[in-house]
Design an enzyme around this catalytic site. Structure first.
Site: not given
Ligand code: ATP
Ligand code: MG
Length: 737
Positions: A33-34, A217-218, A248, A591
């Site tokens: 997402k981020t 975000d969030e 979350q 995490r």
């Molecule tokens: P959270 O809910 O914990 O905030 P999030 O959904 O924001 O998580 P991110 O932090 O953006 O997730 O991504 C999680 C991990 O996966 C990061 O290390 C990111 O670089 C990696 N990632 C995300 N998408 C891809 C992709 N398409 N290919 C490879 N790595 C990815």
């Molecule tokens: Mg995130």
């Protein structure tokens, strides 16, 4: 396909490249997402659909905002200055600073942090002669904040009973007091800027036209007022792009409303809801455990995460007899991971409540493992720093009574309680601030208080036109704070901290375009708390599960998995509370990238009592086949050494590879193995006792001692010119010579 878009899966790609429209990206932990949010900003700009000025992005921490800007400017040849990226508080501060007058605030308005606010409420209740058993200041402050976060003002409180009517009355008085003093609390930042925009049509139109893209975000943790703020900002046709995960949502206790997601979909007629279900963070077993836990919540929007990363290792579980044994086990596991080459800063120790960190810290410290506590007592919350800041605040805004009250007689200058009462009385009668009332006093009180106001006037004159670091230096010196702490037995640390405040000001000036006193004070109230996270390369990260949101680590320990602790006892009686605890557990578990440790203890000392507990229900919710139960390593070893005031000879975090348990039985503070001299000190890599160093202000010296750990780690340095000094590593401008 452009470089930007190369590593995205189809759903992520769709989200990043949506045409300007309202969109909700509803997705589980670690699904990107981020990453999608940042990539979208980059994509909008690089394709010419938006300029940096058009973008407003809300992040969860100031640190995340900085990282986002850094990542964007690394990827794109753009100037990110015009972009507004920050937390709700940070953005509202920026807005109010730009339009203070329109918002009914003095240009140099100051921000009350939580403890300042409590002090202000206490002072008010005392002035009103309120029985603080019936109306404890903390409750009154909570009452005020909760109502503000719901977007209310005192006259809008529905008061059916005397009790609530009284509290609404105190609140009104509190508002008057804040207004008179030119200060705003955290909730006020939001409410005031919301009101500013809703009342001031031209201003609203200006920002609504300016920000064409608003990204959040969030989103699941926005409260009612924040959501209304967003609606207002987006009211001119901006595209609102929100990412979040209902599983979350962990801030309901602060008014966060998952319902905002549904409202958003309905009210904005969101055409696009995109779900990302592939997790890129964790191995399969970790993810299966997370899914199994969260499945027990009834209120969910529903989604399941999967990964193609493979199952990975089982989760390692440990039942300890005591919290000390638990901590020892954790230390042993960390050492073994370190021997296998695990980098310390990618290891996190998570716990439900801050009080749990002490035992863990002690164990890490005794073992010579570098660690850093995120969100402990912040540098800017220390007593001596608060005092110095109070003087600085008075220079910026003489009407700040909270600051005035804090230092009018500190250091002691013979202004007695009677004089202060008389002064307060005069201020109340005249409806003016303490400083204003002071100038109109006469008689004995006038002479006493005059000593203080005279000092302030001299300070103001001395500081006029000086750069910020020198202003801070003048204040620290001429307020008498330095002289005061020189006479205190335990004053060495405090003196070192005051020196570090001067350095902090110098760093602030070098890193920020606006190096004014007012900007620095804003930074001290809003941003400084996050200063510790991620710093101290090579240190293990300790934090509560709440502060871990959005972060990821290779190895995660979740400790204290006991009924009453995690889930917290306050939440046990009602389903809603329990579901929130479960989401928090879900956050903690997700995490971890590669390895997850879960532990609990049969007995634990907490807040001075021994607690006897059974293991957390959350552990039972994880399928047994995902778990591997562990027994203590090197069972029967001696207990931890007693707390040491001075650091044991610091040990290398990553010793030379040896036998699995190599050296464990023999390590000790007298161990003269050569690694010891190369060792890193607790809390900051690269330093050791005996090392020659260079300090920005004190020049060359040698480290002769160390104590504390984490954010509190201090070193004693013998400087060639400046003598012996204690420095707080987290703030010290120190490097190897
Ligand atoms: P959270 O809910 O914990 O905030 P999030 O959904 O924001 O998580 P991110 O932090 O953006 O997730 O991504 C999680 C991990 O996966 C990061 O290390 C990111 O670089 C990696 N990632 C995300 N998408 C891809 C992709 N398409 N290919 C490879 N790595 C990815
Ligand atoms: Mg995130």
């Amino acid at each position: 396909m452009s470089d930007l878009l190369r590593n995205l899966n189809p759903q992520q790609l769709e989200a990043v490249t949506l045409p300007p429209c309202h969109a909700l990206i509803l997705a589980g932990a670690g699904s990107g997402k981020t990453r999608v949010l940042i990539t979208r900003i980059a994509w909008l700009i690089s394709t010419g659909q938006a300029s940096p000025r058009d973008v407003l992005a809300v992040t969860f921490t100031n640190k995340a905002a900085k990282e986002m800007l850094a990542r964007l400017s690394a990827r794109l040849p753009i100037n990110t200055r015009g972009m507004w990226v920050g937390t709700f508080h940070g953005l509202c501060n920026r807005l109010l600073r730009a339009h203070a007058r329109d918002a009914g605030l003095p240009e140099a308005f100051q921000i009350l942090d939580a403890s300042d606010q409590l002090a202000a409420v206490k002072r008010l209740l005392k002035r009103l002669n309120v029985d603080d058993e019936k109306h404890p200041p903390r409750e009154v402050a909570q009452f005020i904040n909760a109502h503000k976060e719901a977007g209310e003002r005192p006259d809008a409180v529905e008061a059916w009973d005397d009790f609530t009517r009284q509290r609404a009355g105190f609140w009104q008085e509190y508002e008057n007091q804040c207004q008179r003093e030119g200060v705003v609390d955290f909730a006020e930042l939001l409410l005031r800027s919301y009101e500013l925009l809703s009342r001031n049509e031209p201003l609203r139109a200006h920002y609504q036209e300016r920000f064409r893209h608003i990204l959040v975000d969030e989103f699941q943790d926005t409260n009612v007022l924040q959501y209304r703020w967003l609606k207002l900002m987006a009211g001119g046709g901006a595209a609102l792009f929100c990412v979040g995960d209902d599983d979350q949502s962990i801030y309901a206790f602060r008014g966060a409303q998952v319902g905002n997601m549904r409202d958003f979909e309905r009210e904005f007629r969101v055409g696009k809801v995109i779900r990302l279900e592939q997790n890129y963070r964790s191995h399969g077993n970790i993810l299966d455990a997370a899914n199994a836990i969260i499945k027990n919540n009834a209120a969910r929007l529903g989604k399941n995460l999967w990964t193609d990363a493979g199952a990975g290792e089982p989760l390692r579980v440990f039942e300890a007899q005591t919290d000390l044994e638990e901590a020892r086990w954790i230390v042993d596991e960390i050492r073994s991971a370190a021997r296998a080459g695990q980098e310390a800063s990618r290891v996190a120790l998570l716990y439900r409540s801050n009080a749990q960190s002490r035992v863990l810290e002690h164990a890490l410290f005794s073992a010579g493992l570098p660690y850093r506590v995120y969100g402990g007592l912040r540098f800017f919350e220390r007593q001596e720093i608060k005092h110095a800041l109070a003087y600085l605040r008075l220079l910026a805004n003489a009407d700040d009574d909270t600051a005035f009250q804090r230092v009018v007689n500190f250091p002691a200058r013979g202004i007695g309680a009677r004089s202060i009462e008389a002064l307060q009385e005069a201020a109340r009668a005249g409806g003016v601030s303490l400083a204003a009332a002071a100038s109109a006093l006469s008689g004995k009180t006038a002479i006493a208080v005059g000593a203080f106001t005279g000092l302030l006037a001299r300070l103001a004159a001395a500081c006029a036109g000086l750069p910020l670091p020198e202003v801070v230096e003048q204040v620290v010196e001429h307020s008498g704070l330095r002289a005061h702490y020189r006479t205190e037995r335990e004053g060495a640390d405090r003196l070192a901290n005051l020196d570090e405040l001067v350095n902090a000001a110098a760093n602030f000036v070098s890193e920020n375009e606006d190096g004014s006193l007012v900007a620095f004070l804003g930074y001290a109230s809003l941003e400084a708390g996050e200063h510790q996270a991620g710093e101290g390369e090579g240190a293990i990260q300790l934090m509560t599960a709440h502060s871990a949101k959005g972060l990821e680590f290779d190895v995660v320990f979740v400790s204290g998995l006991e009924e009453g602790l995690f889930p917290h006892e306050n939440a046990l009686d009602e389903d809603k509370g329990l579901e929130e605890e479960r989401r928090l557990m879900y956050v903690a578990v997700t995490r971890a990238r590669r390895r997850l440790y879960l532990s609990f203890a049969q007995t634990r000392m907490l807040h001075g009592h021994t607690r006897y507990s059974v293991k957390s229900r959350f552990l039972d919710e994880i399928p047994q086949q995902l778990l591997r139960w562990m027994s203590p390593r090197g069972a029967g070893r001696a207990r931890l050494p007693a707390p040491a005031r001075f650091a044991p000879a610091p040990r290398l975090f990553n010793p030379k590879p040896g036998s699995e348990d190599g050296g464990q039985g023999t390590e000790g503070r007298n161990n003269p193995e050569p690694e010891t001299r190369k060792a890193k000190l607790a809390g900051l890599s690269g330093f050791r006792v005996g090392q020659s160093v260079l300090h920005a202000r004190f020049g060359p010296g040698v480290i002769v001692g160390a104590e504390g750990g984490g954010s509190d780690a201090r070193v004693q340095v013998s400087f060639e010119g400046a003598g012996l000094k204690w420095l707080v590593l987290a703030m010290a401008n120190l490097r190897a010579a």
